[in-house]
Design a protein around this motif. Structure first.
Motif, PDB file in Angstrom:
ATOM      1  N   GLY A 111      -3.906   3.506  -8.521  1.00 12.15           N
ATOM      2  CA  GLY A 111      -4.121   3.419  -7.273  1.00 12.15           C
ATOM      3  C   GLY A 111      -3.271   2.960  -5.556  1.00 12.15           C
ATOM      4  O   GLY A 111      -2.171   3.751  -5.458  1.00 12.15           O
ATOM      5  N   SER A 112      -4.132   2.711  -4.904  1.00 14.71           N
ATOM      6  CA  SER A 112      -2.983   2.717  -3.913  1.00 14.71           C
ATOM      7  C   SER A 112      -1.622   1.496  -3.804  1.00 14.71           C
ATOM      8  O   SER A 112      -1.728   1.044  -2.416  1.00 14.71           O
ATOM      9  N   THR A 113      -2.094   0.545  -4.336  1.00 12.61           N
ATOM     10  CA  THR A 113      -1.055  -0.608  -4.159  1.00 12.61           C
ATOM     11  C   THR A 113      -0.474  -0.509  -5.367  1.00 12.61           C
ATOM     12  O   THR A 113      -0.233  -0.106  -6.808  1.00 12.61           O
ATOM     13  N   ASP A 114       0.962  -0.476  -5.602  1.00 14.81           N
ATOM     14  CA  ASP A 114       2.496  -0.585  -5.694  1.00 14.81           C
ATOM     15  C   ASP A 114       3.013  -1.936  -6.496  1.00 14.81           C
ATOM     16  O   ASP A 114       3.200  -1.814  -7.484  1.00 14.81           O
ATOM     17  N   PHE A 115       2.841  -2.867  -5.644  1.00 13.67           N
ATOM     18  CA  PHE A 115       3.327  -4.063  -6.149  1.00 13.67           C
ATOM     19  C   PHE A 115       2.386  -5.205  -5.253  1.00 13.67           C
ATOM     20  O   PHE A 115       2.290  -5.270  -4.232  1.00 13.67           O
ATOM     21  N   PHE A 165       1.095  -0.861  -0.207  1.00 16.06           N
ATOM     22  CA  PHE A 165      -0.013   0.309  -0.553  1.00 16.06           C
ATOM     23  C   PHE A 165       1.266   0.890   0.059  1.00 16.06           C
ATOM     24  O   PHE A 165       1.868   1.459   0.528  1.00 16.06           O
ATOM     25  N   ASN A 166       0.877   2.047  -0.836  1.00 15.39           N
ATOM     26  CA  ASN A 166       1.433   3.712  -1.506  1.00 15.39           C
ATOM     27  C   ASN A 166       1.173   4.434  -0.485  1.00 15.39           C
ATOM     28  O   ASN A 166       1.843   4.973  -0.848  1.00 15.39           O
ATOM     29  N   SER A 167       0.222   4.444   0.477  1.00 18.56           N
ATOM     30  CA  SER A 167      -0.154   5.733   1.269  1.00 18.56           C
ATOM     31  C   SER A 167      -1.367   6.753   0.446  1.00 18.56           C
ATOM     32  O   SER A 167      -1.414   7.312   1.279  1.00 18.56           O
ATOM     33  N   LYS A 168      -1.836   6.380  -0.633  1.00 15.16           N
ATOM     34  CA  LYS A 168      -2.980   6.932  -1.116  1.00 15.16           C
ATOM     35  C   LYS A 168      -4.414   6.535  -0.383  1.00 15.16           C
ATOM     36  O   LYS A 168      -4.736   5.541  -1.300  1.00 15.16           O
ATOM     37  N   GLY A 169      -5.009   7.154   0.689  1.00 13.75           N
ATOM     38  CA  GLY A 169      -6.053   7.005   0.680  1.00 13.75           C
ATOM     39  C   GLY A 169      -5.565   7.576   2.769  1.00 13.75           C
ATOM     40  O   GLY A 169      -6.282   7.684   3.127  1.00 13.75           O
ATOM     41  N   ASP A 172      -0.619   5.763   6.310  1.00 14.10           N
ATOM     42  CA  ASP A 172       1.230   4.705   5.901  1.00 14.10           C
ATOM     43  C   ASP A 172       1.451   3.589   5.442  1.00 14.10           C
ATOM     44  O   ASP A 172       1.089   3.190   5.343  1.00 14.10           O
ATOM     45  N   PRO A 173       2.772   3.992   4.324  1.00 17.76           N
ATOM     46  CA  PRO A 173       2.527   2.684   3.406  1.00 17.76           C
ATOM     47  C   PRO A 173       2.510   1.823   4.540  1.00 17.76           C
ATOM     48  O   PRO A 173       3.464   1.274   5.579  1.00 17.76           O
ATOM     49  N   ALA A 174       2.469   0.801   3.607  1.00 17.87           N
ATOM     50  CA  ALA A 174       2.738  -0.743   4.612  1.00 17.87           C
ATOM     51  C   ALA A 174       2.509  -2.107   3.780  1.00 17.87           C
ATOM     52  O   ALA A 174       2.322  -2.267   2.234  1.00 17.87           O
ATOM     53  N   TRP A 175       2.465  -3.280   4.651  1.00 17.11           N
ATOM     54  CA  TRP A 175       2.316  -4.535   4.038  1.00 17.11           C
ATOM     55  C   TRP A 175       0.341  -4.561   3.924  1.00 17.11           C
ATOM     56  O   TRP A 175       0.063  -4.753   5.396  1.00 17.11           O
TER      57      TRP A 175
END
Length: 149
Positions: free
Chosen positions: A113-117, A28-32, A35-38
């Motif tokens: 979106g909010s997922t980078d990979f 999760f890249n923090s768009k939303g 904080d960024p996290a798995w």
């Protein structure tokens, strides 16, 4: 508080563990706002879709895989004093499902979106991932309980 006085967010997540004892997680890249996290693959359920449809859609968008959705594993909810969208109190309701991959290839398909990979992480290494959301632990605990129960 009466249900008309707060907002509810319904979300559905997949817990996918392969034969090598690895779990499929998304970054999760923090768009939303958070904080960024798995995270586990999954997210908000659209108005016109079932929980299972939401899991299939979200997993495909976030990981590139098509899945068969299995049994519900557990539910989890929490409340907050103010939704970032409406300013009203809110309740988040999360449903976790077992799922198995039936097609596709690893690779995030959503754009902007909010997922980078997405990545397969050994289950034994999950606890050492400092940047992980509570849904990872909740989902894995439920899957482990079902496997041993």
């Amino acid at each position: 508080m009466h249900f008309t006085e707060y907002d509810t967010r319904l979300a559905a997540y997949a817990v996918i563990v392969d034969d090598a004892d690895r779990v499929l997680l998304t970054w999760f890249n923090s768009k939303g706002g958070a904080d960024p996290a798995w995270l586990l693959p999954g997210g908000g359920v659209e108005y016109d879709e079932s929980l299972e449809e939401a899991v299939r859609r979200e997993v495909l968008e976030e990981t590139g895989y098509a899945v068969a959705v299995g049994a519900p594993l557990t539910t989890h909810s929490f409340t907050g004093s103010e939704s970032r969208h409406t300013g009203r109190p809110f309740k988040s309701v999360r449903v976790f499902f077992a799922a198995t991959i039936v097609g596709g290839a690893l690779g995030t398909t959503e754009v902007g979106g909010s997922t980078d990979f997405a990545e397969w992480i050994p289950v034994a290494d999950v606890a050492s991932q400092a940047a992980r959301a509570d849904i990872v632990d909740i989902g894995l605990a439920a899957a482990t309980d079902k496997a041993h129960g």
